[in-house]
Write an enzyme that holds these catalytic residues in place. Structure first.
Site, mmCIF file in Angstrom:
data_model
loop_
_atom_site.group_PDB
_atom_site.id
_atom_site.type_symbol
_atom_site.label_atom_id
_atom_site.label_comp_id
_atom_site.label_asym_id
_atom_site.label_seq_id
_atom_site.Cartn_x
_atom_site.Cartn_y
_atom_site.Cartn_z
ATOM 1 N N CYS A 1 6.872 3.957 1.345
ATOM 2 C CA CYS A 1 5.588 4.652 1.498
ATOM 3 C C CYS A 1 5.422 5.042 2.961
ATOM 4 O O CYS A 1 4.911 4.263 3.774
ATOM 5 C CB CYS A 1 4.429 3.775 1.038
ATOM 6 S SG CYS A 1 2.857 4.643 1.156
ATOM 7 N N CYS B 1 1.793 5.099 4.307
ATOM 8 C CA CYS B 1 1.184 3.775 4.491
ATOM 9 C C CYS B 1 1.705 3.124 5.773
ATOM 10 O O CYS B 1 0.952 2.512 6.523
ATOM 11 C CB CYS B 1 1.528 2.805 3.356
ATOM 12 S SG CYS B 1 1.506 3.478 1.712
ATOM 13 N N ASP B 2 3.010 3.245 6.015
ATOM 14 C CA ASP B 2 3.627 2.431 7.065
ATOM 15 C C ASP B 2 3.908 3.171 8.373
ATOM 16 O O ASP B 2 4.262 2.529 9.365
ATOM 17 C CB ASP B 2 4.908 1.787 6.526
ATOM 18 C CG ASP B 2 4.579 0.774 5.428
ATOM 19 O OD1 ASP B 2 3.451 0.248 5.456
ATOM 20 O OD2 ASP B 2 5.417 0.524 4.559
#
Ligand SMILES: Cc1cc2nc3c(=O)[nH]c(=O)nc-3n(C[C@H](O)[C@H](O)[C@H](O)COP(=O)(O)OP(=O)(O)OC[C@H]3O[C@@H](n4cnc5c(N)ncnc54)[C@H](O)[C@@H]3O)c2cc1C
Length: 302
Positions: free
Chosen positions: A128, A131-132
């Site tokens: 992801c 997200c990261d």
């Protein structure tokens, strides 16, 4: 009508089914939104010229489907059993009888299966990017894969990371031209062809990746703070337990009306054979399957 899958295909099927006046239940699986949930900017979806975050798009469609009368349960389809002209549908904590079922269970991103991957998952090994990416701001990262997803996520990472190395097993990129052009114009992205990942390095978080250049044969360690893996998709069909003969790719064969080989059972989205693999195509499939299922319930013709 029961719909298994809370991705864009399942949500759109639920909207169409409820609007047709069918009693509609969606088993969303673990999380609503499917693959789109972790995509910052869904591109090419009609109506959103600048893209739209997947985590905004899916709740919008869910709200629309609920407004039309669809019900939702955060549970997974575990198995199905034929009972006269209905399907007995087993989920984590319930049994439901449905006259027709739409399988929209999508796919899961494949993993590399190399040493270090499972141990460092969530500690720098990610699937992801949006997200990261904030966790590896101004640091070098690598992406594995050469398709649309890999390049799209490399472009997302290049906005904040100091360098993005895309590791491609073959000589060519499989991604569409639009992504290839944008990657070529992004100076922070470097593509390494003919490169195989052998191991992910790091004690308690990713510190690098051991790669081998297929043509030169020597292994080298590339220093990165995170590795993002986009090497294809595995269709989610284990619950079928052999009840439908699958394609070699694991996808569910359907005809032009999204009918599977099981009477009353349809498939829609990226889990079905011949899917175009884009969000708009999955949404279209969901509508097509719901309309076909509604006709089947009305006239009984299979
Ligand atoms: C990194 C990346 C970027 C992408 N970017 C774009 C883009 O910009 N534009 C675009 O058009 N497409 C993009 N795509 C493709 C797009 O994400 C997919 O085409 C689309 O999300 C597929 O939707 P789906 O509903 O068919 O399947 P999925 O999104 O996989 O949804 C499947 C759903 O089924 C559920 N489920 C699984 N098993 C069960 C079960 N047993 N019972 C009940 N539910 C179950 C899951 O929890 C999930 O909710 C991208 C894909 C990736 C990986």
């Amino acid at each position: 009508m029961v719909i298994a899958g809370g991705g864009i295909a399942g949500l759109t099927a639920a909207l169409a089914s409820a609007r047709l006046g069918r009693k509609t239940l969606v088993l969303t699986g673990d999380v609503l939104g499917g693959l789109l949930l972790s995509i910052d900017k869904v591109e090419g979806f009609p109506g959103f010229a600048d893209g739209i975050p997947g985590y905004d798009l899916c709740p919008m469609v869910q709200e629309q489907a609920m407004g039309a009368g669809a019900e939702f349960a955060t549970t997974s389809l575990d198995g199905l059993e034929r009972r006269d002209d209905t399907w007995r549908i087993a989920s984590d904590n319930d049994r439901v009888l449905a006259r027709t079922l739409i399988l929209a269970t999508g796919s899961t991103l494949r993993q590399l299966g190399v040493p270090g991957e499972a141990r460092l998952h969530g500690k720098g090994v990610s699937q992801c990017a949006s997200c990261d990416a904030p966790l590896v701001r101004n640091r070098p990262v690598a992406v594995v894969g050469g398709g649309d997803s890999a390049l799209q996520e490399a472009l997302t990472l290049a906005e904040t990371s100091s360098r993005v190395t895309v590791l491609v097993r073959g000589e060519k990129l499989a991604a569409q031209q639009a992504y290839r052009n944008r990657v070529a114009a992004q100076p922070r992205i470097e593509i390494r062809h003919n490169t195989v990942v052998e191991e992910i390095l790091g004690a308690d978080k990713v510190s690098g990746v051991r790669i081998r250049d297929a043509s030169r044969g020597a292994a080298i360690d590339l220093e990165v703070a995170a590795l993002f893996v986009y090497i294809g998709l595995q269709p989610n069909t284990a619950f079928l337990n052999g009840q439908i003969k699958l394609e070699p790719s694991g996808r569910i064969p359907v005809d032009g009306r999204m009918q599977t080989e099981l009477r009353g059972v349809f498939a829609a989205g990226i889990v079905r054979s011949g899917s175009a693999g884009r969000a708009a195509a999955s949404a279209g499939d969901g509508t097509a399957a719901a309309v076909a299922a509604d006709r089947y319930l009305t006239d009984g013709v299979w």
